[in-house]
Write an enzyme that holds these catalytic residues in place. Structure first.
Site: not given
Ligand code: MN
Ligand code: ZN
Length: 490
Positions: A272, A346
């Site tokens: 990120k 997920r």
């Molecule tokens: Mn993530």
């Protein structure tokens, strides 16, 4: 924080400040102003000031020199009488707590007999607003600590078992919310999978539910390939936490709640941007919500069986981290192509959804700070709701309405599946930018068992970018009140 019910005249209550609610509706407002003035004659100037309108969000306070036991009185506006809801009283009570001033250790609210909600619901809402609005995350401050509010008293005119019980229950649920907020606000250097498990154990001991913690070896033997892949880059081992509250009959099938427990999410190799990456300490908010819910459910001794499952790991980049292009195999034998290592939530939820099948659940609901796409769609106000079962979705919506923990259902049309098709595996872990919250849920749907399932995306609602009506910047504890309400009504 303590919350209690007291039957007394407002002037006889011993508290740092006594708060009256005031509606905007003309006739009623005048009557109430007159009655307050009768009880506290020296509040006259405040009561007749043009700030004392009963308008939503207004707050007037004054020191009183009467023969009352409290030295300060406040009047907080709730808006038009015909539009009052529980949320009106939550927000007004929080306003009072915040405006009462640092140094107020106790606050008393005069239960408005004119509330259209009835005494129990009104008292519940006031306690929720006051306690939740009084939250501050101060455990790392060694100076400038705000004075915590310690006591909330609801003052009524007549004895009521039901109102006393409602107040006690509301305070217990708020403890669960505090628990979740504290966990989610804690930094990644202190809160990592093994310490998260320790907090779950402590909650279990305090509230009386069973906690089992699977270590890495056990997770390997269960072949939880999603959890293990995400964990590969971290020096801290994963855990899988199993919590059980058996308030129902021995043969009653449980409701299973699954919470995403990524204790810090760097994005992994698909790293990120640095800007605001620190917020990713809250990427275990779903886990925090599930632990806080089990705590409240057990303390309330709800007559229902509830299981909480938390897969927990960090998502770190390193020489051993999983990579884009990797193909991993999950507990249920299915395979996924990793397109982006930042779509890790997920992957760990997939194994937990498979594990949930062992409990032969009546229903499974997972909750996760899952997608940035959900924040784009619904902002920080509303959680994304998706699922396979109409009755379950309706239960969640009803609980959301009652608690004002808003949800909005997003569709799971099969047409979206196209986006997560893989050339080399059963499914791909990202589907690009369009409908990202939906494709994440459709990924999860590959791993559900033979049970009704719903999914809550709290990426926006779990992490508040600034202070809200009764939460502070940071973790909101969202989902605890919603889940407890859903389970109480089950
Ligand atoms: Mn993530
Ligand atoms: Zn994440």
């Amino acid at each position: 924080m303590n919350a209690r019910y007291q039957v007394a005249a407002p002037s006889q209550v011993r508290s740092d400040i006594v708060v009256f609610f005031l509606p905007e509706t003309e006739q009623l407002r005048r009557e109430l102003q007159a009655s307050i003035q009768e009880q506290f004659p020296s509040a006259e100037a405040a009561l007749s000031s043009n700030e004392c309108t009963g308008k939503k969000g207004t707050f007037v306070s004054t020191y009183v020199a009467d023969r009352s036991r409290s030295k300060k009185v406040a009047i907080v506006g709730v808006g038009d009488h015909s539009t009052l809801t529980a949320e009106s009283f939550r927000r007004a009570a929080a306003t009072a707590v915040r405006r009462a001033g640092n140094g107020a250790a106790s606050i008393a609210f005069v239960l408005p007999e004119w509330s259209p909600l009835g005494a129990e619901l009104t008292a519940t809402a006031i306690v929720e607003g006051a306690v939740l609005g009084g939250y501050a995350f101060t455990r790392y401050k060694t100076s400038d600590k705000p004075n915590p509010l310690a006591d909330v008293t609801i003052v009524g005119a007549s004895r009521s078992r039901a109102v006393s019980a409602a107040i006690e229950q509301a305070a217990t649920i708020c403890e669960g919310v505090y628990f979740a907020r504290d966990l989610a606000n804690m930094p990644g250097n202190d809160l990592y999978p093994e310490t998260l498990a320790e907090h779950a154990r402590r909650a279990g001991k305090a509230a009386g539910f069973r906690v089992q913690v699977f270590d890495k070896r056990k997770i390997e033997s269960l072949k939880m390939g999603g959890l293990l892949a995400v964990n590969q880059g971290s020096v801290r081992p994963p855990v899988f936490i199993v919590m059980e509250w058996k308030g129902g009959g021995a043969n009653q099938r449980p409701i299973v709640l699954v919470g995403k427990g990524v204790t810090f999410d760097t994005g992994g190799i698909s790293i990120k941007p640095a800007d605001r990456m620190g917020e990713m300490k809250m990427d275990m908010h779903g886990a925090a919500t599930v632990i806080g819910t089990l705590y409240a459910v057990a303390k309330l001794r709800l007559p229902i069986n509830v299981v909480g499952l938390v897969p927990a790991t960090e998502n770190m980049p390193s020489g051993s981290a999983y990579r884009p292009g990797d193909i991993i195999t999950f507990m249920n034998g299915k395979t996924a192509e990793i397109d982006n290592t930042d779509a890790e939530g997920r992957l760990i939820l997939a194994d937990a959804l498979t594990y949930a099948e062992r409990f032969k659940p009546q229903a499974v609901v997972d909750i996760a700070t899952l997608t940035g796409a959900c924040v784009i769609a619904l902002g920080h106000v509303t959680s994304g709701l998706m699922g396979t079962d109409r009755a379950l979705l309706d239960r969640i919506k009803a609980a959301a309405d009652a608690t004002s923990e808003y949800v909005c259902e997003l569709p799971l049309y099969e047409d979206y599946l196209e986006q997560i098709k893989s050339d080399v595996a059963d499914v791909k872990n990202t589907g690009g930018r369009p409908a990202g919250a939906i494709t994440a849920a459709l990924f999860l749907k590959h791993f559900i068992g033979n049970y009704p399932w719903a999914h809550l995306d709290i990426a926006g609602t779990g992490m508040a970018p600034k202070d809200g009506p009764y939460w502070t910047k940071g973790a909101t504890g969202v989902g605890v009140r919603l889940f407890v309400e859903m389970l109480r009504r089950w």
